[in-house]
Design a protein around this motif. Structure first.
Motif, PDB file in Angstrom:
ATOM      1  N   ASP A  32      -4.047   9.756  -1.746  1.00  0.00           N
ATOM      2  CA  ASP A  32      -5.246  11.039  -3.140  1.00  0.00           C
ATOM      3  C   ASP A  32      -5.884  10.326  -2.932  1.00  0.00           C
ATOM      4  O   ASP A  32      -7.738  10.477  -2.958  1.00  0.00           O
ATOM      5  N   LEU A  33      -5.671   8.948  -3.160  1.00  0.00           N
ATOM      6  CA  LEU A  33      -6.349   8.008  -4.199  1.00  0.00           C
ATOM      7  C   LEU A  33      -5.878   6.402  -4.318  1.00  0.00           C
ATOM      8  O   LEU A  33      -5.124   6.525  -4.022  1.00  0.00           O
ATOM      9  N   PHE A  34      -7.459   5.201  -2.971  1.00  0.00           N
ATOM     10  CA  PHE A  34      -6.326   4.011  -3.087  1.00  0.00           C
ATOM     11  C   PHE A  34      -7.325   3.624  -4.109  1.00  0.00           C
ATOM     12  O   PHE A  34      -8.680   2.893  -3.665  1.00  0.00           O
ATOM     13  N   SER A  35      -7.360   2.036  -4.302  1.00  0.00           N
ATOM     14  CA  SER A  35      -7.927   0.903  -5.343  1.00  0.00           C
ATOM     15  C   SER A  35      -7.648  -0.162  -6.073  1.00  0.00           C
ATOM     16  O   SER A  35      -6.142  -0.318  -5.137  1.00  0.00           O
ATOM     17  N   GLU A  36      -7.847  -0.776  -6.146  1.00  0.00           N
ATOM     18  CA  GLU A  36      -6.969  -2.200  -6.695  1.00  0.00           C
ATOM     19  C   GLU A  36      -6.299  -1.866  -8.134  1.00  0.00           C
ATOM     20  O   GLU A  36      -5.321  -3.459  -8.259  1.00  0.00           O
ATOM     21  N   GLN A  37      -6.132  -0.685  -9.041  1.00  0.00           N
ATOM     22  CA  GLN A  37      -5.775  -0.947  -9.371  1.00  0.00           C
ATOM     23  C   GLN A  37      -5.105   0.168  -9.195  1.00  0.00           C
ATOM     24  O   GLN A  37      -3.818   0.292 -10.031  1.00  0.00           O
ATOM     25  N   THR A  38      -4.652   1.348  -8.310  1.00  0.00           N
ATOM     26  CA  THR A  38      -3.955   2.244  -8.756  1.00  0.00           C
ATOM     27  C   THR A  38      -4.075   3.283  -6.624  1.00  0.00           C
ATOM     28  O   THR A  38      -5.239   3.146  -6.293  1.00  0.00           O
ATOM     29  N   ILE A  39      -2.835   3.751  -7.102  1.00  0.00           N
ATOM     30  CA  ILE A  39      -3.074   4.248  -5.680  1.00  0.00           C
ATOM     31  C   ILE A  39      -1.627   6.005  -5.814  1.00  0.00           C
ATOM     32  O   ILE A  39      -1.089   5.412  -6.699  1.00  0.00           O
ATOM     33  N   SER A  44       7.308  14.778  -0.230  1.00  0.00           N
ATOM     34  CA  SER A  44       7.641  16.180  -0.579  1.00  0.00           C
ATOM     35  C   SER A  44       8.735  15.816  -1.958  1.00  0.00           C
ATOM     36  O   SER A  44       8.994  17.339  -2.466  1.00  0.00           O
ATOM     37  N   GLY A  45       8.721  14.988  -2.792  1.00  0.00           N
ATOM     38  CA  GLY A  45       9.389  15.254  -4.256  1.00  0.00           C
ATOM     39  C   GLY A  45       8.432  15.125  -5.736  1.00  0.00           C
ATOM     40  O   GLY A  45       8.680  14.628  -6.817  1.00  0.00           O
ATOM     41  N   GLY A  46       7.111  14.831  -5.084  1.00  0.00           N
ATOM     42  CA  GLY A  46       5.635  15.005  -6.380  1.00  0.00           C
ATOM     43  C   GLY A  46       5.009  13.691  -5.176  1.00  0.00           C
ATOM     44  O   GLY A  46       4.897  13.535  -4.784  1.00  0.00           O
ATOM     45  N   THR A  47       3.906  13.811  -6.700  1.00  0.00           N
ATOM     46  CA  THR A  47       2.869  12.897  -6.235  1.00  0.00           C
ATOM     47  C   THR A  47       3.649  11.603  -7.065  1.00  0.00           C
ATOM     48  O   THR A  47       4.245  11.560  -7.650  1.00  0.00           O
ATOM     49  N   ILE A  48       3.352  10.493  -6.166  1.00  0.00           N
ATOM     50  CA  ILE A  48       3.811   9.279  -6.903  1.00  0.00           C
ATOM     51  C   ILE A  48       1.992   8.348  -7.183  1.00  0.00           C
ATOM     52  O   ILE A  48       1.611   8.147  -6.663  1.00  0.00           O
ATOM     53  N   THR A  49       2.002   8.234  -8.596  1.00  0.00           N
ATOM     54  CA  THR A  49       0.670   6.413  -8.914  1.00  0.00           C
ATOM     55  C   THR A  49       2.077   5.918  -9.031  1.00  0.00           C
ATOM     56  O   THR A  49       2.015   5.147  -9.597  1.00  0.00           O
ATOM     57  N   VAL A  50       1.085   4.518  -8.187  1.00  0.00           N
ATOM     58  CA  VAL A  50       1.734   3.249  -8.831  1.00  0.00           C
ATOM     59  C   VAL A  50       0.734   2.983  -9.204  1.00  0.00           C
ATOM     60  O   VAL A  50      -1.108   3.041  -8.867  1.00  0.00           O
TER      61      VAL A  50
END
Length: 93
Positions: A32-39, A44-50
């Motif tokens: 859904d989104l990627f940048s130098e601070q967030t992916i 299937s288990g939900g959204t993962i935010t790194v």
């Protein structure tokens, strides 16, 4: 007759983090989104935010459901809500 939502393939997902510098996510269906601070990736288990610093998507293969990211990882958060499908595809058109 079976409903299409019940017959859709549900991939198992996994997360491997190596030395807070390399994250391998499997079972990824969309990014859904990627940048130098967030992916932000849908699984299937939900959204993962790194979140972190200097994050870089090293490889992404949605057919295999595999995402490899490098950089300094500060946090990984699961959210059971699914993001809107196709947001990255709309951006990259």
């Amino acid at each position: 007759m079976k409903d299409a939502t019940t017959t859709a393939e549900v991939r198992p997902h996994g997360l491997t983090l190596e030395n807070r510098a390399r994250a391998v996510l499997t079972g990824v269906s969309d990014v859904d989104l990627f940048s130098e601070q967030t992916i932000v990736a849908a699984t299937s288990g939900g959204t993962i935010t790194v979140t972190g610093q200097g994050l870089h998507v090293e490889s992404l293969n949605l057919e295999d459901g595999r995402l490899v990211a490098t950089g300094k990882v500060d946090s990984i958060v699961y959210d059971e809500r699914q993001p809107k499908k196709g947001a990255l595809r709309r951006i990259l058109r």
